[in-house]
Design a protein around this motif. Structure first.
Motif, PDB file in Angstrom:
ATOM      1  N   ILE A   1       0.798  -0.882  -0.133  1.00  0.00           N
ATOM      2  CA  ILE A   1      -0.096   0.052  -0.022  1.00  0.00           C
ATOM      3  C   ILE A   1       1.115   1.259   0.108  1.00  0.00           C
ATOM      4  O   ILE A   1       1.691   1.127   1.221  1.00  0.00           O
ATOM      5  CB  ILE A   1      -1.002   0.161   1.125  1.00  0.00           C
ATOM      6  N   PRO A   2       0.454   1.917  -1.296  1.00  0.00           N
ATOM      7  CA  PRO A   2       1.504   3.725  -1.269  1.00  0.00           C
ATOM      8  C   PRO A   2       1.120   3.959   0.309  1.00  0.00           C
ATOM      9  O   PRO A   2      -0.165   4.523   0.614  1.00  0.00           O
ATOM     10  CB  PRO A   2       1.066   3.929  -2.281  1.00  0.00           C
ATOM     11  N   LYS A   3       1.748   4.755   0.510  1.00  0.00           N
ATOM     12  CA  LYS A   3       2.097   5.442   1.624  1.00  0.00           C
ATOM     13  C   LYS A   3       1.136   6.157   1.939  1.00  0.00           C
ATOM     14  O   LYS A   3       0.461   6.416   2.609  1.00  0.00           O
ATOM     15  CB  LYS A   3       3.617   5.709   2.339  1.00  0.00           C
TER      16      LYS A   3
ATOM     17  N   TYR B   1      -1.641   6.323   0.478  1.00  0.00           N
ATOM     18  CA  TYR B   1      -3.166   5.872   0.718  1.00  0.00           C
ATOM     19  C   TYR B   1      -3.176   6.004   1.916  1.00  0.00           C
ATOM     20  O   TYR B   1      -4.793   5.594   2.246  1.00  0.00           O
ATOM     21  CB  TYR B   1      -3.173   4.165  -0.111  1.00  0.00           C
TER      22      TYR B   1
ATOM     23  N   SER C   1      -2.245   7.401   5.075  1.00  0.00           N
ATOM     24  CA  SER C   1      -2.744   8.663   5.028  1.00  0.00           C
ATOM     25  C   SER C   1      -4.142   9.096   4.305  1.00  0.00           C
ATOM     26  O   SER C   1      -4.182  10.287   5.401  1.00  0.00           O
ATOM     27  CB  SER C   1      -1.807   9.517   4.669  1.00  0.00           C
TER      28      SER C   1
ATOM     29  N   VAL D   1      -4.923   5.713   8.949  1.00  0.00           N
ATOM     30  CA  VAL D   1      -3.685   6.151   9.061  1.00  0.00           C
ATOM     31  C   VAL D   1      -3.262   5.854  10.764  1.00  0.00           C
ATOM     32  O   VAL D   1      -2.111   5.359  11.091  1.00  0.00           O
ATOM     33  CB  VAL D   1      -2.771   7.054   8.949  1.00  0.00           C
ATOM     34  N   GLU D   2      -3.711   6.823  12.064  1.00  0.00           N
ATOM     35  CA  GLU D   2      -3.601   6.915  13.228  1.00  0.00           C
ATOM     36  C   GLU D   2      -3.289   5.194  13.641  1.00  0.00           C
ATOM     37  O   GLU D   2      -2.689   4.697  14.492  1.00  0.00           O
ATOM     38  CB  GLU D   2      -4.642   7.460  13.444  1.00  0.00           C
TER      39      GLU D   2
ATOM     40  N   ALA E   1      -0.715   3.701  11.819  1.00  0.00           N
ATOM     41  CA  ALA E   1       1.040   3.621  11.093  1.00  0.00           C
ATOM     42  C   ALA E   1       2.234   3.310  11.896  1.00  0.00           C
ATOM     43  O   ALA E   1       2.703   3.161  12.032  1.00  0.00           O
ATOM     44  CB  ALA E   1       1.062   5.394  10.774  1.00  0.00           C
TER      45      ALA E   1
ATOM     46  N   LEU F   1       6.302   1.922   0.345  1.00  0.00           N
ATOM     47  CA  LEU F   1       5.321   0.789   0.320  1.00  0.00           C
ATOM     48  C   LEU F   1       5.404   0.426   2.097  1.00  0.00           C
ATOM     49  O   LEU F   1       6.147  -0.033   2.586  1.00  0.00           O
ATOM     50  CB  LEU F   1       5.636  -0.132  -0.623  1.00  0.00           C
ATOM     51  N   ILE F   2       3.664   0.558   2.013  1.00  0.00           N
ATOM     52  CA  ILE F   2       3.765  -0.229   3.281  1.00  0.00           C
ATOM     53  C   ILE F   2       3.062  -1.603   3.089  1.00  0.00           C
ATOM     54  O   ILE F   2       1.855  -2.298   2.594  1.00  0.00           O
ATOM     55  CB  ILE F   2       2.674   0.292   4.209  1.00  0.00           C
TER      56      ILE F   2
ATOM     57  N   ILE G   1      -6.579   0.006  -0.170  1.00  0.00           N
ATOM     58  CA  ILE G   1      -5.525  -0.248  -1.444  1.00  0.00           C
ATOM     59  C   ILE G   1      -7.174  -0.775  -2.441  1.00  0.00           C
ATOM     60  O   ILE G   1      -7.296  -0.744  -3.800  1.00  0.00           O
ATOM     61  CB  ILE G   1      -4.924  -1.238  -1.879  1.00  0.00           C
TER      62      ILE G   1
ATOM     63  N   VAL H   1      -0.247   0.557  -7.476  1.00  0.00           N
ATOM     64  CA  VAL H   1       1.332   0.500  -6.867  1.00  0.00           C
ATOM     65  C   VAL H   1       1.691  -0.383  -8.169  1.00  0.00           C
ATOM     66  O   VAL H   1       1.165  -1.573  -8.970  1.00  0.00           O
ATOM     67  CB  VAL H   1       1.253  -0.331  -6.082  1.00  0.00           C
TER      68      VAL H   1
ATOM     69  N   LEU I   1       5.387   4.278  11.332  1.00  0.00           N
ATOM     70  CA  LEU I   1       5.660   5.568  10.273  1.00  0.00           C
ATOM     71  C   LEU I   1       5.537   6.574  11.764  1.00  0.00           C
ATOM     72  O   LEU I   1       4.839   5.891  12.416  1.00  0.00           O
ATOM     73  CB  LEU I   1       4.404   5.429   9.460  1.00  0.00           C
TER      74      LEU I   1
END
Lengths: 491, 491
Positions: free
Chosen positions: A70-72, A74, A76, A82-83, A86, A118-119, A127, B31, B97
């Motif tokens: 997963i792109p960072k 996304y 966020s 994200v909280e 992350a 990427l995560i 995603i 991705v 992160l």
């Protein structure tokens, strides 16, 4: 029993860890927090998967597969999501290794740094909703009822086999709907489906309910859950189903044209169960002799052990046993005839007890003469002698009996461990001394919930679905409350 | 036909990409290099998995699960293995992160750097052999016959849906044996199993053989393979099975006490097929109208389309069709009755042609009066009128006929595209103009192989298992050779 297993009374946690390893379910790997699921453990997981998959398909869901990464950016896009994730995620930053110029070995190639990190997916809402934007234009494209079987990674600091591992296997359903009502109904449907699976197949009784705000999934508007109770009095969240509102649709701009041609945001749910269920299965039924498996999920349902001196006796026994094996298999049972000559019957008895095989048949010289089998059930450890021509019927009926018995036993334990209290003093005492679920009034605020958690380590497991409306006062603050919620210490 | 599909003759590569997307098999994701496998594509993959899994279990294999991550130091332990995979791997360097202090968003937390980088598995030999060290002490612990269904990542620079993606799904078998002979037999057994699967289920004819040294798996002593031929004359490696010798046992110190009590290193194999098979399936059978699926792997085997004016006619048709659906399903067929009122029959015909549904039944007013169905087969696009009471039998027999026909068609194509040549000039001409496999003498050296590859882009696909011993001279160097090998341009 020669199993060298710590007893539950002695150290429940140690008992669990030893049992998982000794019964060949899983073991720790050389990678921090990641487990190896061994063939015997994986065979149980496969049975769980097969049944759940069938239930998902019967309710109209299809499987698909989405990227591991997963792109960072996304992650966020949805703030509370994200909280939530992350702080514990594996981050891919490079795409190549190289030989160090000083000959010191293989190192990361700094020339191969990703533009965007990427995560490794901790869950796939982001995603998937990025994908759904391409799939949804009109109300005709809805609902989307998709499930994914996958591995996910959450960088937990303290890990335990099955219960909490950095990588785990799960299924995650992600559905998209035209209306709020439909999405709520879907989230509820899945909670009921999970409960049915837990009770009917795992023989694990569960309480259905909703989570309080502070226990909700990161990004959900409502989280439905099923909560089970382990033999040490601690609760275990066995599955969750989330009504996500329009949060992800808004974050990823997923709109549809309704029948009137107007653009609306799509409504969402997500839901999952994981290899954590393996932990729940072990901890609900097993005893100081080893695993106790429900017949519906046991990789081997019946084991047959010959007791003999010399290979002539073994041949005579095998002549009787082999047709029986066929008969039992024809009934759909998974049967193992263990005629290994390298191990003694006592060793085999121990092994299959440890591995939780529901029914064991033994046959020796006297049985051969009398035309009988010794039939032993794992759940009660009872043995009886059964005439050879009645043994198939006996074994078949034992499958149902054992399945039912271990469910009832667990249900009985849970009934004895739901305590209603009306004062905080009593609450603390029950949580500390007796354990289990404690049913109490609470004022509905996160502040009080936090205070209770801090002072007692107990959390609100759920607001039960079947909670009666009942006027009362919060045991901590004395403020008014209209229903009891269930507290417990939890895994 | 209203499908807007580029034809194969026009641009084969474009045809393939369009077809995969338009027929709802898969699509690119946000991705880089990672695909989304859509429900229709995943349903085919599930059928492949189910069949392969059955075949693995019938040959004594069990499933297990090993970690996604491989410590960098593990990858480095087998020299040629790290050489093969280090250049294209996803590297995890951090586990958290955080919010940037300047408020610019979410960034990698440099305080959460891993002591040792983790590689997302490109294949699992290293993590698995690190595990087998704990599992193997004595010859009694052997063989280990384990398979894993998993996702793997290889950071390919040029990717194409299914054929070459950064992440893909596969199965990887990893077996451990007491003797070299047993391991070689296992590697061969799996090559034959893969060939049987490809031919009997995918209807894709394959050539079995071994790889030359330069085409071997990184870490293998011998690589067995199955090679298929696509409609553009390019070969596609559809599955490989490796005899790994004692390389990984030595790298990870996996020894066993043999019957005489002496310590020996364990012998290994590994083998895999992946979602690449989906690409092979599409490219072998499909045509300018869309997918052509073998009945054994088609998610929908029979579709029934009603042709009607007004809902009264539809009701009359449904009254006939619904019992037929039941009858067909009772025969084990997957049937869809598409009575959507939102789409015209022509649209539906197109859609199911595009999606490769093997048999389509249509029924209109005249059929209703005559007691017939129009039966259309996807492979030949032939239609005929069949009496309603003969339609079940017809459809059942079509399943076998279509499966056989598309296999024979592909086999015929391959036969026409194996060309024996004796000069390098002729070789170059065939490779360039006709394509397909070219059977030629080669001097057995990597240098000559490299030169041919450089000059013609053709590689040695395999040394065929059934190659006859035949004295000849290398078409390039004139050195002596004892058998022909198969060259082709390849995916």
């Amino acid at each position: 029993m020669g199993k060298n297993l710590t007893s539950r009374a002695e150290d429940y946690s140690k008992w669990y860890n030893e049992l998982v390893v000794k019964s060949d379910l899983a073991e720790n790997s050389g990678v921090r927090g990641c487990m190896v699921i061994k063939p015997y453990g994986y065979a149980i997981w496969e049975k769980m998967q097969a049944q759940l998959d069938k239930m998902f398909k019967e309710t109209g869901h299809e499987n698909a597969y989405f990227p591991l990464f997963i792109p960072k950016s996304y992650l966020s896009k949805e703030a509370s999501h994200v909280e939530g994730f992350a702080k514990e995620c594996a981050v891919v930053t490079h795409y190549r290794l190289k030989n160090a110029e000083d000959g010191s070995g293989i190192i990361v190639d700094e020339d191969a740094k990703l533009e965007e990190e990427l995560i490794v997916r901790p869950t796939s809402e982001t995603i998937i909703w990025d994908t759904y934007r391409r799939w949804v234009q009109s109300y005709r494209d809805l609902p989307i009822l998709v499930n994914q079987w996958a591995n996910v990674v959450r960088w937990e600091m303290r890990t335990r086999l099955f219960l909490r591992t950095a990588e785990f296997l799960w299924q995650e359903g992600h559905t998209a709907h035209a209306t709020k009502q439909e999405a709520v109904e879907e989230a509820e449907r899945i909670m009921h489906l999970y409960a049915e699976f837990a009770e009917e197949h795992m023989a694990v009784p569960v309480i259905k309910g909703t989570k309080t705000e502070s226990e909700r999934f990161a990004g959900a508007e409502d989280t439905y859950c099923i909560e089970a109770l382990m033999q040490d009095g601690k609760a275990l969240q066995a599955g969750t189903s989330h009504f996500l509102g329009q949060n992800f649709a808004k974050a990823f701009d997923v709109k549809f044209a309704n029948k009137e041609g107007q653009q609306e945001y799509v409504w969402a749910t997500s839901w999952g169960v994981s290899t954590r269920l393996m932990g729940a299965l072990v901890m609900t039924h097993s005893d100081d002799n080893g695993l106790v498996l429900p017949p519906k999920l046991a990789p081997i349902q019946v084991v047959i052990v010959p007791i003999y001196k010399g290979l002539d006796q073994l041949d005579a026994i095998s002549e009787k046993v082999e047709p029986l094996v066929k008969e039992l298999r024809a009934k759909g049972l998974s049967v193992k005839y263990d005629k290994r000559d390298t191990h003694k019957p006592g060793f085999k008895f121990n092994e299959y007890e440890l591995k939780g095989v529901p029914v064991r048949l033994a046959i020796g010289q006297r049985d051969l003469e009398n035309g009988t089998y010794e039939v032993a059930r794992r759940d009660t450890l009872q043995k009886e002698s059964v005439a050879a021509d009645a043994v198939v019927e006996k074994v078949v009926s034992l499958m149902d009996e054992i399945q039912e018995n271990i469910f009832n036993k667990a249900l009985e334990y849970r009934k004895e461990h739901i305590t209603a209290v009306d004062s905080y003093e009593e609450f603390k005492q029950v949580i500390e001394e007796k354990g289990g679920f404690v049913s109490a009034h609470w004022d509905g605020t996160p502040e009080t919930e936090d205070r209770i958690k801090e002072e007692t380590k107990a959390t609100i497991r759920c607001i039960p679905l079947d909670a009666k409306q009942e006027d009362g006062i919060c045991m901590v603050t004395g403020k008014p409350s209209t229903q009891r919620v269930l507290f417990a210490k939890a895994y």
